[in-house]
Design a protein around this motif. Structure first.
Motif, short mmCIF file in Angstrom:
data_model
loop_
_atom_site.label_atom_id
_atom_site.label_comp_id
_atom_site.label_asym_id
_atom_site.label_seq_id
_atom_site.Cartn_x
_atom_site.Cartn_y
_atom_site.Cartn_z
N ILE A 55 -9.72 -9.59 5.27
CA ILE A 55 -9.27 -8.96 4.02
C ILE A 55 -9.30 -9.97 2.88
N ILE A 178 -13.11 -4.12 2.85
CA ILE A 178 -11.67 -4.30 2.68
C ILE A 178 -10.93 -2.99 2.91
N LYS A 181 -10.82 -2.69 6.62
CA LYS A 181 -9.90 -3.65 7.23
C LYS A 181 -8.44 -3.28 6.97
N LEU A 182 -8.12 -2.84 5.74
CA LEU A 182 -6.75 -2.42 5.44
C LEU A 182 -6.35 -1.23 6.29
N THR A 183 -7.26 -0.28 6.45
CA THR A 183 -6.99 0.89 7.28
C THR A 183 -6.79 0.46 8.73
N GLY A 186 -3.43 -1.42 9.11
CA GLY A 186 -2.30 -0.49 9.09
C GLY A 186 -2.19 0.30 10.38
#
Length: 254
Positions: A55, A178, A181-183, A186
């Motif tokens: 990220i 990104i 990656k954030l998904t 989480g």
């Protein structure tokens, strides 16, 4: 997660090298770090160790080129599709056995290596229906990002068909990365796969990755990316063969 000193040393060297490559050519961190770590641990551990450094590198790569509005706004739907695909893909990562995912990862790496060989292909059908193929590329890339941490092949084909500039391609690539990656982070955290006890180690890897990225960015202006891309393709091909061999050994030795 990194209690073994040899594994720790290997991970530090690998993360530094992968981040340097990412700084040098604009992409590459998950292509190198995920399959190599997966070969000595398992795919889920490899993803958890590299998701936060990933990220950070994506953010810096997006900001570097400037002119973000012109590059990103025309393609704002693509990250949305990647997000949806990543949600589905991460559930596969959590619930599916590692061997099939390693085979998929190896195949996706081989597709990435083959990208240079299909540049002369006529992609006119994508340009004639860009919205449809944008959805296909984004959802497929997100699914692969969530499962095997690599979304390059379908996105690269889509960008290649549109004939985007290198700067725009790198920025959109990293924006999609990104979002994926954030998904993924989480979803893994919600499933209890990321623990607060692992945060200091992940943050240390992130600092190392950022420093190596900055070195790679400085060298990018003075060295031809084509030479390093050739080395990267050879390395990916070797790692793909090793991963397939590892899965075959584990399958037939039981």
């Amino acid at each position: 997660m990194l209690d073994d000193p040899l594994l720790l040393a290997f991970t530090l060297v690998l993360v530094g090298l992968a981040a340097w490559v990412h700084g040098f050519i604009g992409i590459g961190f998950p292509l190198i770090s995920t399959p190599t770590l997966a070969a000595v641990t398992d795919l889920k551990t490899a993803v958890v160790l590299t998701v936060i450094p990933n990220i950070a590198l994506n953010i810096l790569s997006i900001l570097r080129g400037g002119n973000l509005g012109a590059s990103l706004l025309p393609h704002w739907r693509l990250p949305v599709y990647v997000l949806l695909g990543s949600l589905v893909g991460t559930h596969f990562l959590i619930g599916v056995p590692g061997a099939p995912l390693k085979v998929l990862l190896a195949l996706m790496m081989l597709v990435s290596v083959a990208m240079n060989r299909i540049k002369g292909f006529d992609w006119g059908f994508i340009r004639r229906a860009p919205r449809t193929w944008e959805a296909v590329a984004g959802l497929t890339g997100g699914l692969l990002a969530g499962t095997v941490n690599i979304s390059v092949p379908p996105l690269a084909i889509y960008f290649m068909a549109l004939g985007l500039s290198p700067i725009a391609t790198i920025q959109i690539f990293n924006l999609c990365f990104i979002v994926g990656k954030l998904t993924q982070a989480g979803s893994l955290a919600a499933a209890g796969e990321i623990h607060w006890a692992d945060m200091p180690g992940n943050l240390a890897l992130t600092v190392l990755a950022v420093l190596a990225l900055l070195v790679g960015m400085r060298l990018q202006a003075r060295t031809s990316p084509a030479q390093y891309r050739q080395w990267l393709n050879v390395s990916l091909a070797v790692m793909a063969v090793l991963l397939l061999g590892q899965v075959a050994w584990q399958t037939f030795s039981h």
